[in-house]
Design a protein around this motif. Structure first.
Motif, mmCIF file in Angstrom:
data_model
loop_
_atom_site.group_PDB
_atom_site.id
_atom_site.type_symbol
_atom_site.label_atom_id
_atom_site.label_comp_id
_atom_site.label_asym_id
_atom_site.label_seq_id
_atom_site.Cartn_x
_atom_site.Cartn_y
_atom_site.Cartn_z
ATOM 1 N N TRP A 1 0.796 -1.222 0.000
ATOM 2 C CA TRP A 1 0.000 0.000 0.000
ATOM 3 C C TRP A 1 0.835 1.283 0.000
ATOM 4 O O TRP A 1 0.336 2.330 -0.405
ATOM 5 C CB TRP A 1 -0.997 0.066 1.170
ATOM 6 N N THR A 2 2.094 1.242 0.404
ATOM 7 C CA THR A 2 2.840 2.493 0.544
ATOM 8 C C THR A 2 2.958 3.247 -0.780
ATOM 9 O O THR A 2 2.672 4.445 -0.856
ATOM 10 C CB THR A 2 4.236 2.237 1.127
ATOM 11 N N LEU A 3 3.361 2.573 -1.832
ATOM 12 C CA LEU A 3 3.528 3.263 -3.109
ATOM 13 C C LEU A 3 2.193 3.719 -3.692
ATOM 14 O O LEU A 3 2.133 4.719 -4.411
ATOM 15 C CB LEU A 3 4.269 2.374 -4.111
ATOM 16 N N LEU A 4 1.119 3.017 -3.368
ATOM 17 C CA LEU A 4 -0.190 3.469 -3.838
ATOM 18 C C LEU A 4 -0.648 4.711 -3.071
ATOM 19 O O LEU A 4 -1.347 5.568 -3.627
ATOM 20 C CB LEU A 4 -1.221 2.346 -3.719
ATOM 21 N N ILE A 5 -0.260 4.822 -1.823
ATOM 22 C CA ILE A 5 -0.525 6.059 -1.083
ATOM 23 C C ILE A 5 0.272 7.200 -1.713
ATOM 24 O O ILE A 5 -0.237 8.316 -1.876
ATOM 25 C CB ILE A 5 -0.166 5.901 0.404
ATOM 26 N N VAL A 6 1.516 6.927 -2.086
ATOM 27 C CA VAL A 6 2.324 7.939 -2.783
ATOM 28 C C VAL A 6 1.623 8.353 -4.069
ATOM 29 O O VAL A 6 1.542 9.547 -4.392
ATOM 30 C CB VAL A 6 3.733 7.407 -3.086
ATOM 31 N N ARG A 7 1.096 7.393 -4.814
ATOM 32 C CA ARG A 7 0.357 7.703 -6.048
ATOM 33 C C ARG A 7 -0.763 8.706 -5.776
ATOM 34 O O ARG A 7 -0.948 9.665 -6.524
ATOM 35 C CB ARG A 7 -0.236 6.423 -6.632
ATOM 36 N N GLU A 8 -1.509 8.492 -4.702
ATOM 37 C CA GLU A 8 -2.609 9.400 -4.383
ATOM 38 C C GLU A 8 -2.096 10.781 -3.977
ATOM 39 O O GLU A 8 -2.653 11.806 -4.373
ATOM 40 C CB GLU A 8 -3.460 8.809 -3.258
ATOM 41 N N LEU A 9 -1.024 10.824 -3.201
ATOM 42 C CA LEU A 9 -0.515 12.103 -2.700
ATOM 43 C C LEU A 9 0.250 12.884 -3.759
ATOM 44 O O LEU A 9 0.454 14.092 -3.604
ATOM 45 C CB LEU A 9 0.364 11.875 -1.464
ATOM 46 N N ALA B 1 6.219 11.926 3.857
ATOM 47 C CA ALA B 1 4.959 12.664 3.919
ATOM 48 C C ALA B 1 4.887 13.450 5.216
ATOM 49 O O ALA B 1 5.552 13.111 6.204
ATOM 50 C CB ALA B 1 3.765 11.716 3.806
ATOM 51 N N THR B 2 4.097 14.498 5.195
ATOM 52 C CA THR B 2 3.853 15.297 6.391
ATOM 53 C C THR B 2 2.349 15.469 6.560
ATOM 54 O O THR B 2 1.568 15.255 5.620
ATOM 55 C CB THR B 2 4.510 16.687 6.301
ATOM 56 N N LEU C 1 2.999 14.970 0.369
ATOM 57 C CA LEU C 1 4.349 14.456 0.195
ATOM 58 C C LEU C 1 5.382 15.533 0.490
ATOM 59 O O LEU C 1 5.175 16.711 0.223
ATOM 60 C CB LEU C 1 4.544 13.951 -1.235
ATOM 61 N N THR C 2 6.503 15.119 1.015
ATOM 62 C CA THR C 2 7.663 15.990 1.128
ATOM 63 C C THR C 2 8.369 16.011 -0.232
ATOM 64 O O THR C 2 7.991 15.290 -1.165
ATOM 65 C CB THR C 2 8.633 15.453 2.181
ATOM 66 N N ALA C 3 9.404 16.830 -0.339
ATOM 67 C CA ALA C 3 10.183 16.848 -1.586
ATOM 68 C C ALA C 3 10.750 15.464 -1.878
ATOM 69 O O ALA C 3 10.769 15.016 -3.036
ATOM 70 C CB ALA C 3 11.305 17.880 -1.481
ATOM 71 N N ARG C 4 11.196 14.762 -0.840
ATOM 72 C CA ARG C 4 11.731 13.406 -1.040
ATOM 73 C C ARG C 4 10.628 12.452 -1.492
ATOM 74 O O ARG C 4 10.857 11.589 -2.339
ATOM 75 C CB ARG C 4 12.388 12.903 0.240
ATOM 76 N N GLY C 5 9.439 12.616 -0.952
ATOM 77 C CA GLY C 5 8.334 11.770 -1.382
ATOM 78 C C GLY C 5 7.974 11.993 -2.834
ATOM 79 O O GLY C 5 7.688 11.043 -3.579
ATOM 80 N N ARG C 6 8.018 13.271 -3.283
ATOM 81 C CA ARG C 6 7.684 13.567 -4.676
ATOM 82 C C ARG C 6 8.724 13.023 -5.638
ATOM 83 O O ARG C 6 8.436 12.823 -6.827
ATOM 84 C CB ARG C 6 7.522 15.085 -4.865
ATOM 85 N N GLU C 7 9.925 12.747 -5.136
ATOM 86 C CA GLU C 7 10.959 12.154 -5.994
ATOM 87 C C GLU C 7 10.614 10.730 -6.407
ATOM 88 O O GLU C 7 11.286 10.152 -7.262
ATOM 89 C CB GLU C 7 12.307 12.174 -5.274
ATOM 90 N N LEU C 8 9.560 10.161 -5.828
ATOM 91 C CA LEU C 8 9.140 8.808 -6.188
ATOM 92 C C LEU C 8 8.309 8.772 -7.471
ATOM 93 O O LEU C 8 7.976 7.692 -7.948
ATOM 94 C CB LEU C 8 8.338 8.178 -5.041
ATOM 95 N N LEU C 9 7.981 9.932 -8.049
ATOM 96 C CA LEU C 9 7.212 9.935 -9.299
ATOM 97 C C LEU C 9 7.876 9.104 -10.394
ATOM 98 O O LEU C 9 7.205 8.276 -11.029
ATOM 99 C CB LEU C 9 6.972 11.367 -9.773
#
Length: 217
Positions: free
Chosen positions: A27-35, A70-71, A86-94
């Motif tokens: 689920w983690t990467l799918l949460i990133v997808r949503e954020l 994320a924050t 997402l934080t800047a680091r989280g957005r790097e997962l695009l």
């Protein structure tokens, strides 16, 4: 404040293993997808992640906060709602999700009866295709039977640096109307945007140079 240690780790001095320590849980990467679409409330995340339990979602969000992916913050009145972003680091997962979507595109050949679908789930595979078109930067609305989302081909703002978002954009340069099968064909590389427009599988509406370029005018 010092970072708390994770609950578990592969304990391998390997970049891939370290990455999976942070985002390898279900689920983690799918949460990133949503954020990646911008700040979301917990209830919105739960609604767009069918199948996840409330306990698991809460646990994954806490893990993502601990990993500084994320924050959480409270919106000012009158909203007064708590959102995750997402934080800047989280957005790097695009690019990671883009690569995974490209790799998994052939698995969408048949939609299973149990498959849920949301329109904005097609945003990630479409982003690299639309970014390569010659009229970028632009803001494009994409409409499917399942709903509508928008993509900013310059990766600019809107909700914490989001490059796509749910619903239409007020400043859209053009709207693309297509169906899920056409989105799949685009994602798999079996169809280009130009071919889809020419064949009538993609309808383009809007005024201005971007919409005209998409229509080949």
């Amino acid at each position: 404040m010092p970072r708390q240690p994770r609950r578990r780790s592969y304990d391998q001095y390997c970049a891939a293993a370290r990455a999976l320590d942070a985002v390898g849980d279900r689920w983690t990467l799918l949460i990133v997808r949503e954020l990646l679409a911008g700040p979301r409330r917990y209830t919105d995340l739960h609604a767009d992640l069918p199948g996840v339990s409330t306990d698991v979602l809460a646990s994954r969000l806490k893990d993502m906060e601990r990993e500084e992916l994320a924050t959480r913050r409270k919106l000012p009145p009158p909203a007064a709602a708590t959102v995750y972003e997402l934080t800047a680091r989280g957005r790097e997962l695009l690019p990671v999700l883009t690569a995974l979507a490209a790799w998994g595109a052939p698995e969408l050949a048949e939609r299973r009866p149990t498959d849920a679908v949301r329109a904005h789930w097609f945003a990630i595979p479409l982003i690299p295709l639309l970014h390569r078109l010659p009229y970028a930067p632009a803001v494009l609305d994409v409409r499917l039977d399942e709903g509508e989302f928008h993509i900013r081909t310059d990766g600019s703002a809107g909700g914490g640096g989001a490059v796509y978002g749910d619903g239409p954009a007020p400043d859209a340069d053009a709207r693309l109307v297509l169906d899920a099968d056409t989105c799949h064909a685009l994602a798999e590389g079996a169809l280009t945007v130009e071919e889809g427009v020419k064949d009538g599988r993609i309808e383009v509406t809007g005024e201005g140079p971007v919409a005209a370029a998409l229509r080949g005018e």
